[in-house]
Design an enzyme around this catalytic site. Sequence first.
Site, short mmCIF file in Angstrom:
data_model
loop_
_atom_site.label_atom_id
_atom_site.label_comp_id
_atom_site.label_asym_id
_atom_site.label_seq_id
_atom_site.Cartn_x
_atom_site.Cartn_y
_atom_site.Cartn_z
N CYS A 1 0.84 -1.20 0.00
CA CYS A 1 0.00 0.00 0.00
C CYS A 1 0.87 1.25 0.00
CB CYS A 1 -0.83 0.04 1.27
SG CYS A 1 -2.46 -0.59 1.04
N GLY B 1 -8.00 -10.42 -10.52
CA GLY B 1 -8.77 -11.35 -11.34
C GLY B 1 -7.90 -11.99 -12.41
#
Length: 314
Positions: free
Chosen positions: A127, A214
């Site tokens: 992050c 994904g």
Amino acid sequence: MVDLTTRIGNLTLKNPIMPASGTFSEELGEVFDLGCLGAHVTKTITRETREGNPTPRVCEVRGSMLNSIGIPSRGVAYFTTRVIPFYARYDVPLIVSISANNADEFARICEEVSVPGVAAIEVNISCPNIEEDGKAFAMRPLSTHDVLARLRRATDLPLWAKLTPNTGETTEVAIAAEAAGADALVVSNTLLAMAIDIRTRKPKLGNLMGGLSGPSLKPIALRMAYQCAKSVHIPVIGCGGISTIEDVIEYLIAGASAVQVGTATFLNPSTMPRLIAELQTYLRAEGIAAVGELIGSVRDGEVADALVFMEAAP
Ligand SMILES: Cc1cc2nc3c(=O)[nH]c(=O)nc-3n(C[C@H](O)[C@H](O)[C@H](O)COP(=O)(O)O)c2cc1C
């Protein structure tokens, strides 16, 4: 019976399937028995409560998705008083994912979550952080080493370092994490990406950019998992684009000792229990007695028989 167990440092998991941080919560227990999983991984938490990013926070891209959730967090107190007791009923290791803006805050939250009921800490160093001018710690070997060395001193619990694909220094970062005392690597987080609505010409995410997850991420994360497994001695946990049993097997062969499933759970909340059952079926059908036989078994001196260029054409 085939042996599905796998070891991540000193932890033995009953099988190699676990959720990816941020895509799993207590409510999934209404869909399937959470006791079947190899581990439980929480959404990343920070010390203080946080709101997260502006909306919209998710959008679909062909076959995959983008998210810019940020880290909305209920803080450490909620985690220790509500989340840990919920998961205590299961015979499954609880992994808490943590993040912070700088190394000091990271060390503090690391100490605060090092409590009974937590089996390991997943360190979300993928992050953006303040100290590094918005760069994620895991983009560079030095910042990876510095923050993990600090966390190593802050806890005796196993530390799993979650890496980012947003770096050109994958193996260097992996080696730095190991040298600093990480017990495992999670490979990987999302890939920085963007989508624009051509009708309004506006970015589709409130935060302009977000993370790709994904199926589109899989070949990239698989390559990273392979590179990491080749360059360190600690276990690698593969993560990125896993939705089928073939994806799971591919990561194991590449060198991952376990895998995390994220986006696929949004499409079908029963994905993880299905993958566990299919792994058992696959091993039995192939005459493989233990999942460990697959791990790192890639024959990388040879090339597959046929090159299939557009295997997943829409
Ligand atoms: C909606 C959403 C929220 C996420 N939140 C987190 C998070 O809080 N912490 C984290 O380390 N990764 C987070 N991730 C990244 C996933 O854990 C995972 O690394 C990534 O999605 C790739 O796996 P997948 O392709 O199976 O989804 C999030 C992903 C999504 C899609």
